[in-house]
Write an enzyme that holds these catalytic residues in place. Sequence first.
Site, PDB file in Angstrom:
ATOM      1  N   VAL A  87       0.167 -26.600 -99.463  1.00 38.89           N
ATOM      2  CA  VAL A  87      -0.263 -25.478-100.297  1.00 38.89           C
ATOM      3  C   VAL A  87      -0.275 -25.826-101.778  1.00 38.89           C
ATOM      4  CG1 VAL A  87       0.420 -23.699 -98.650  1.00 38.89           C
ATOM      5  CG2 VAL A  87       2.082 -24.510-100.334  1.00 38.89           C
ATOM      6  N   TYR A 125       4.964 -34.893-109.140  1.00 37.73           N
ATOM      7  CA  TYR A 125       6.276 -35.204-108.599  1.00 37.73           C
ATOM      8  C   TYR A 125       6.641 -34.453-107.323  1.00 37.73           C
ATOM      9  CZ  TYR A 125       6.791 -37.134-113.298  1.00 37.73           C
ATOM     10  OH  TYR A 125       6.606 -37.838-114.451  1.00 37.73           O
ATOM     11  N   ALA A 126       5.775 -33.565-106.853  1.00 38.83           N
ATOM     12  CA  ALA A 126       6.149 -32.793-105.664  1.00 38.83           C
ATOM     13  C   ALA A 126       4.921 -32.312-104.906  1.00 38.83           C
ATOM     14  CB  ALA A 126       7.005 -31.596-106.059  1.00 38.83           C
ATOM     15  N   VAL A 129       4.170 -29.254-101.904  1.00 37.01           N
ATOM     16  CA  VAL A 129       4.763 -28.126-101.191  1.00 37.01           C
ATOM     17  C   VAL A 129       3.926 -27.815 -99.957  1.00 37.01           C
ATOM     18  CG1 VAL A 129       5.474 -25.715-101.322  1.00 37.01           C
ATOM     19  CG2 VAL A 129       5.723 -27.206-103.314  1.00 37.01           C
ATOM     20  N   LYS A 160       9.445 -28.167 -99.831  1.00 36.60           N
ATOM     21  CA  LYS A 160       9.087 -28.812-101.093  1.00 36.60           C
ATOM     22  C   LYS A 160       9.508 -30.274-101.028  1.00 36.60           C
ATOM     23  CE  LYS A 160      10.201 -26.649-104.843  1.00 36.60           C
ATOM     24  NZ  LYS A 160      10.949 -26.193-106.035  1.00 36.60           N
ATOM     25  N   ASP A 189      14.712 -18.471-116.673  1.00 35.30           N
ATOM     26  CA  ASP A 189      13.249 -18.462-116.523  1.00 35.30           C
ATOM     27  C   ASP A 189      12.799 -17.264-115.694  1.00 35.30           C
ATOM     28  OD1 ASP A 189      10.690 -19.292-117.036  1.00 35.30           O
ATOM     29  OD2 ASP A 189      10.623 -20.766-115.402  1.00 35.30           O
TER      30      ASP A 189
END
Length: 374
Positions: free
Chosen positions: A21, A26-27, A29, A44, A137
């Site tokens: 998705v 760096y990732a 998901v 993740k 955040d």
Amino acid sequence: MDAVERENFARQKRWAKEQKVGEGTYAVVYRGREVSTGRRVAIKKIKVGQFKDGLDMSAIREVKYLRELKHPNVIELLDVFSSKTNLNLVLEFLDSDLEMIIKDRSLVFLPADIKSWMAMTFRGLEFCHRNFILHRDLKPNNLLIASDGQLKIADFGLARDFADPGYKMTCQVITRWYRPPELLFGSRYYSSAVDIWSVGCIFAELMLRTPYLAGESDMDQLKTIFRALGTPTEQEWPGHTKLPDYVPVGQFPKTPLRDLFTAASADTLNLLSKCLLYEPRKRISASEALHHPYFFAIPHPSHPSKLPKCSTQMAPRPLEEVDGNVDMTSAGPGVKAAAPSKGKLKRKLTSPMEESRARSIARKLDFTKQANSP
């Protein structure tokens, strides 16, 4: 294969990755499921090998704090396992977020609906603060919504503990539209009050159906705040002119909240005003907010299952870049990110002391233990 490797392999086989998705530097998901039950999850995958020091701080923080926080209004980390050079975080799957609901113009909010979302936000935040964790955040797209209507605080990549009140912290946190004035003025010593300001901005956004304080730069953000709430005096906010990045922004008169929030009740405006006080020490706490008359007055909060839901299912979104560092919590169900237009955040640590502390935390994290262990 030793015992640790065998345990990690067994944990890896427990989860199946399905649709991707989102992907960033760096990732990646994935939407996934638990093999034995079919339960939906978000997986993740963090590419550990990409980082100079082995592991990005946002990943360390997210694992560290989500392992400590178990609450109905905080996203749950279900498992952690490694695969080759990647670290995989298994998170509960959530259908949408509060930002999507706010933007869905087909939905009508009742005062009782807003009260319910605010109650769940304060409950989750009170639990974080009670455990000496600042989120740093909070914004609508980090407040995720489960299929049963429960709101859950997510994205702890910028979170940190605040048990030591004399510890210097970076002011480069919280997406600009939700950032309190003490951080905009460069304060390096702050408290849970920074999260309360963000919640106040979210509260206002739920009523207005548009962001309340939307500045285009840090300086413009201060002007936007002062135009809305008036320029603070030394009596209102003692010592603010001595903050590291203080600059005079101009004199703006205080406008009564009633002029903008014309349909809000007196209790609503009172709670909102207590969240948006300039003096951080006078801002209401999450615990105090939950006992505010607003939550006990009619109408009572809507049951989560009765809250408005998005008319369309969430579409996959790409991971966003934030100041050149990917925000790894932005892709799809269970994970969200800052929109670049809302002010950039820095994922980098700003002091050698914090970097050293981060490395110490990284060494202590044992990813072979179960994610829900004490």
